[in-house]
Design a protein around this motif. Structure first.
Motif, PDB file in Angstrom:
ATOM      1  N   PRO A 186       0.802  -1.223   0.000  1.00 23.78           N
ATOM      2  CA  PRO A 186       0.000   0.000   0.000  1.00 23.78           C
ATOM      3  C   PRO A 186       0.840   1.281   0.000  1.00 23.78           C
ATOM      4  N   LEU A 187       2.101   1.199   0.388  1.00 25.63           N
ATOM      5  CA  LEU A 187       2.967   2.375   0.411  1.00 25.63           C
ATOM      6  C   LEU A 187       3.588   2.679  -0.944  1.00 25.63           C
ATOM      7  N   CYS A 188       3.549   1.717  -1.865  1.00 27.70           N
ATOM      8  CA  CYS A 188       4.168   1.871  -3.178  1.00 27.70           C
ATOM      9  C   CYS A 188       3.466   2.959  -3.981  1.00 27.70           C
ATOM     10  N   ARG A 189       4.280   3.782  -4.641  1.00 25.94           N
ATOM     11  CA  ARG A 189       3.747   4.824  -5.518  1.00 25.94           C
ATOM     12  C   ARG A 189       4.411   4.761  -6.887  1.00 25.94           C
ATOM     13  N   GLY A 190       5.019   3.620  -7.213  1.00 24.22           N
ATOM     14  CA  GLY A 190       5.638   3.440  -8.521  1.00 24.22           C
ATOM     15  C   GLY A 190       7.111   3.757  -8.511  1.00 24.22           C
ATOM     16  N   GLN A 191       7.691   3.764  -9.708  1.00 26.87           N
ATOM     17  CA  GLN A 191       9.136   3.955  -9.849  1.00 26.87           C
ATOM     18  C   GLN A 191       9.564   5.415  -9.797  1.00 26.87           C
ATOM     19  N   HIS A 192       8.652   6.333 -10.065  1.00 28.43           N
ATOM     20  CA  HIS A 192       9.031   7.736 -10.205  1.00 28.43           C
ATOM     21  C   HIS A 192       8.514   8.618  -9.071  1.00 28.43           C
ATOM     22  N   CYS A 193       8.078   7.991  -8.013  1.00 26.40           N
ATOM     23  CA  CYS A 193       7.493   8.742  -6.907  1.00 26.40           C
ATOM     24  C   CYS A 193       7.911   8.053  -5.611  1.00 26.40           C
ATOM     25  N   PRO A 194       8.385   8.797  -4.623  1.00 26.66           N
ATOM     26  CA  PRO A 194       8.773   8.137  -3.373  1.00 26.66           C
ATOM     27  C   PRO A 194       7.567   7.488  -2.702  1.00 26.66           C
ATOM     28  N   PRO A 195       7.783   6.376  -2.025  1.00 32.84           N
ATOM     29  CA  PRO A 195       6.655   5.704  -1.360  1.00 32.84           C
ATOM     30  C   PRO A 195       6.125   6.555  -0.203  1.00 32.84           C
ATOM     31  N   TYR A 196       4.895   6.260   0.175  1.00 35.60           N
ATOM     32  CA  TYR A 196       4.371   6.869   1.389  1.00 35.60           C
ATOM     33  C   TYR A 196       5.213   6.388   2.555  1.00 35.60           C
ATOM     34  N   LYS A 197       5.437   7.242   3.531  1.00 35.02           N
ATOM     35  CA  LYS A 197       6.154   6.821   4.742  1.00 35.02           C
ATOM     36  C   LYS A 197       5.240   5.972   5.610  1.00 35.02           C
ATOM     37  N   GLN A 198       3.987   6.338   5.651  1.00 38.36           N
ATOM     38  CA  GLN A 198       2.966   5.538   6.322  1.00 38.36           C
ATOM     39  C   GLN A 198       1.626   5.901   5.731  1.00 38.36           C
ATOM     40  N   LEU A 199       0.691   5.033   5.914  1.00 41.05           N
ATOM     41  CA  LEU A 199      -0.633   5.229   5.337  1.00 41.05           C
ATOM     42  C   LEU A 199      -1.634   4.587   6.284  1.00 41.05           C
ATOM     43  N   ALA A 200      -2.581   5.352   6.742  1.00 45.60           N
ATOM     44  CA  ALA A 200      -3.578   4.808   7.656  1.00 45.60           C
ATOM     45  C   ALA A 200      -4.462   3.820   6.900  1.00 45.60           C
ATOM     46  N   GLU A 201      -4.523   2.608   7.412  1.00 45.69           N
ATOM     47  CA  GLU A 201      -5.390   1.608   6.791  1.00 45.69           C
ATOM     48  C   GLU A 201      -6.838   1.929   7.126  1.00 45.69           C
ATOM     49  N   GLU A 202      -7.679   1.741   6.130  1.00 45.84           N
ATOM     50  CA  GLU A 202      -9.115   1.895   6.339  1.00 45.84           C
ATOM     51  C   GLU A 202      -9.739   0.513   6.338  1.00 45.84           C
ATOM     52  N   ARG A 203     -10.838   0.402   7.025  1.00 42.64           N
ATOM     53  CA  ARG A 203     -11.503  -0.901   7.009  1.00 42.64           C
ATOM     54  C   ARG A 203     -12.054  -1.151   5.611  1.00 42.64           C
ATOM     55  N   GLU A 204     -12.064  -2.407   5.238  1.00 43.86           N
ATOM     56  CA  GLU A 204     -12.584  -2.800   3.921  1.00 43.86           C
ATOM     57  C   GLU A 204     -14.086  -2.545   3.881  1.00 43.86           C
ATOM     58  N   THR A 205     -14.529  -1.973   2.804  1.00 44.37           N
ATOM     59  CA  THR A 205     -15.961  -1.743   2.606  1.00 44.37           C
ATOM     60  C   THR A 205     -16.365  -2.348   1.275  1.00 44.37           C
ATOM     61  N   ASP A 206     -17.625  -2.619   1.124  1.00 45.78           N
ATOM     62  CA  ASP A 206     -18.141  -3.138  -0.142  1.00 45.78           C
ATOM     63  C   ASP A 206     -19.405  -2.367  -0.487  1.00 45.78           C
ATOM     64  N   PRO A 207     -19.334  -1.519  -1.485  1.00 44.69           N
ATOM     65  CA  PRO A 207     -18.221  -1.340  -2.403  1.00 44.69           C
ATOM     66  C   PRO A 207     -17.066  -0.582  -1.738  1.00 44.69           C
ATOM     67  N   ILE A 208     -15.894  -0.682  -2.361  1.00 45.06           N
ATOM     68  CA  ILE A 208     -14.726   0.022  -1.824  1.00 45.06           C
ATOM     69  C   ILE A 208     -15.005   1.512  -1.783  1.00 45.06           C
ATOM     70  N   TYR A 209     -15.505   2.045  -2.905  1.00 45.34           N
ATOM     71  CA  TYR A 209     -15.895   3.453  -2.979  1.00 45.34           C
ATOM     72  C   TYR A 209     -17.414   3.524  -2.925  1.00 45.34           C
ATOM     73  N   PRO A 210     -17.973   4.296  -1.994  1.00 48.08           N
ATOM     74  CA  PRO A 210     -19.443   4.395  -1.928  1.00 48.08           C
ATOM     75  C   PRO A 210     -20.040   4.978  -3.203  1.00 48.08           C
ATOM     76  N   GLU A 211     -19.231   5.707  -3.976  1.00 48.51           N
ATOM     77  CA  GLU A 211     -19.701   6.272  -5.234  1.00 48.51           C
ATOM     78  C   GLU A 211     -20.005   5.183  -6.271  1.00 48.51           C
ATOM     79  N   HIS A 212     -19.500   3.976  -6.057  1.00 47.95           N
ATOM     80  CA  HIS A 212     -19.725   2.864  -6.986  1.00 47.95           C
ATOM     81  C   HIS A 212     -21.055   2.189  -6.659  1.00 47.95           C
ATOM     82  N   ASP A 213     -22.115   2.926  -6.849  1.00 47.73           N
ATOM     83  CA  ASP A 213     -23.458   2.418  -6.580  1.00 47.73           C
ATOM     84  C   ASP A 213     -24.076   1.871  -7.869  1.00 47.73           C
TER      85      ASP A 213
END
Length: 120
Positions: free
Chosen positions: A75-102
């Motif tokens: 989850p910290l990876c941002r690809g080859q051209h961008c430094p990774p996140y130092k930390q990232l708060a995990e969110e609980r899994e939801t279904d759908p992942i994005y509420p906009e995906h209705d």
């Protein structure tokens, strides 16, 4: 740029699946926070949600025989051209992942695919 409704990921043709991976990788990298009308909603959520969505795409790619870079499973990876996140708060899994995906968004995505000649 568009995130397809998560229910469509396993049904997407090759071109759309691989395009989805490229778009998500760009968003996770230097594209994070850059406004784009179709995907602006992702920026109202933690980047961890985008990682969760990307994981769906990556797992489908593997199921089809592709070998995406293992970095993307971090989850910290941002690809080859961008430094990774130092930390990232995990969110609980939801279904759908994005509420906009209705259901309305699902129909919008299906209509968009039909315009491309893809009937799922």
């Amino acid at each position: 740029m568009r995130l397809w409704h998560q229910a469509l990921i396993s049904k997407l043709p090759r071109q759309q699946l691989l395009g989805q991976h490229r778009e998500i990788a760009a968003l996770r990298g230097n594209g994070w926070g850059r406004r784009h009308a179709t995907v602006d909603y992702v920026f109202r959520h933690s980047p961890f949600k985008l990682f969760q969505f990307h994981r769906l795409v990556l797992n489908e790619m593997v199921r089809r025989g592709y070998q995406p870079n293992k970095c993307w499973y971090n989850p910290l990876c941002r690809g080859q051209h961008c430094p990774p996140y130092k930390q990232l708060a995990e969110e609980r899994e939801t279904d759908p992942i994005y509420p906009e995906h209705d259901d309305a968004y699902l129909q919008e995505c299906l209509a968009n695919l039909r315009q491309k000649g893809i009937d799922l």
